[in-house]
Design a protein around this motif. Structure first.
Motif, PDB file in Angstrom:
ATOM      1  N   LEU A 158      -8.742   4.060  -1.089  1.00  5.99           N
ATOM      2  CA  LEU A 158      -8.199   5.221  -0.845  1.00  5.99           C
ATOM      3  C   LEU A 158      -8.815   5.982   0.238  1.00  5.99           C
ATOM      4  O   LEU A 158     -10.061   6.254   0.132  1.00  5.99           O
ATOM      5  N   PRO A 176      -0.270   7.802  -0.937  1.00  9.26           N
ATOM      6  CA  PRO A 176      -1.021   8.570  -2.090  1.00  9.26           C
ATOM      7  C   PRO A 176      -0.335   9.679  -2.843  1.00  9.26           C
ATOM      8  O   PRO A 176       0.852   9.998  -1.999  1.00  9.26           O
ATOM      9  N   ALA A 183       0.873  -1.228  -0.267  1.00 11.70           N
ATOM     10  CA  ALA A 183       0.046  -0.142  -0.034  1.00 11.70           C
ATOM     11  C   ALA A 183       1.018   1.210  -0.081  1.00 11.70           C
ATOM     12  O   ALA A 183       1.487   1.512   1.035  1.00 11.70           O
ATOM     13  N   GLY A 191      -4.141   6.741  -4.972  1.00 10.93           N
ATOM     14  CA  GLY A 191      -3.237   5.713  -4.006  1.00 10.93           C
ATOM     15  C   GLY A 191      -3.077   4.688  -5.041  1.00 10.93           C
ATOM     16  O   GLY A 191      -3.552   4.389  -6.004  1.00 10.93           O
ATOM     17  N   ASN A 192      -1.926   3.662  -4.682  1.00 13.45           N
ATOM     18  CA  ASN A 192      -1.982   2.397  -5.410  1.00 13.45           C
ATOM     19  C   ASN A 192      -1.551   1.406  -4.333  1.00 13.45           C
ATOM     20  O   ASN A 192      -0.875   1.789  -3.430  1.00 13.45           O
ATOM     21  N   THR A 200      -3.682   4.929   1.776  1.00 14.51           N
ATOM     22  CA  THR A 200      -4.034   3.927   0.945  1.00 14.51           C
ATOM     23  C   THR A 200      -4.188   2.593   2.073  1.00 14.51           C
ATOM     24  O   THR A 200      -3.114   2.380   2.595  1.00 14.51           O
TER      25      THR A 200
END
Length: 120
Positions: free
Chosen positions: A60, A32, A29, A43-44, A99
């Motif tokens: 997110l 962001p 995670a 976010g990813n 995230t």
């Protein structure tokens, strides 16, 4: 004298186990980030180095001290390995986001990041 076969000495579960995940299977995670050209925050998160599929959900979230942290964007599906990128409009003023990645084996919160809205 009664002789039992060697096979009977092992529990049946030993022979019925599912294949194990790869040693490096894990989730992530990331912090962001702002997309200034569209005034968005993203976010990813996801998972990598895995050999079996599971439901992966990446959220997110907007951090709100002393209140529940609402989910403001989310992406999900069933994958072996994936990077998901939930994205939404920035909120006015300086806000803190993070995230969160959720899979069946647990969840992981990423580092927080404060982003200022209006052209992030």
């Amino acid at each position: 004298m009664i002789v039992t076969p060697m096979l009977a000495a092992f529990p049946a579960a030993l022979f019925l186990q599912a294949p194990a995940q790869a040693a490096g299977c894990g989730m992530f995670a990331n912090r962001p980030y702002a997309i200034a050209s569209t005034d968005e925050v993203a976010g990813n998160g996801g998972r990598s180095n895995c050999t079996t599929s599971t439901n992966v959900r990446v959220q997110l979230k907007w951090e709100r001290p002393l209140q529940p942290d609402p989910v403001i964007a989310q992406s999900s599906g069933t994958y072996k390995n994936v990077t998901l990128n939930p994205t939404t409009n920035c909120r006015a003023g300086s806000q803190t986001y993070f995230t969160k990645t959720i899979v069946s084996s647990g969840d992981l919160d990423g580092d927080r990041r404060t982003i200022r809205g209006v052209n992030c």
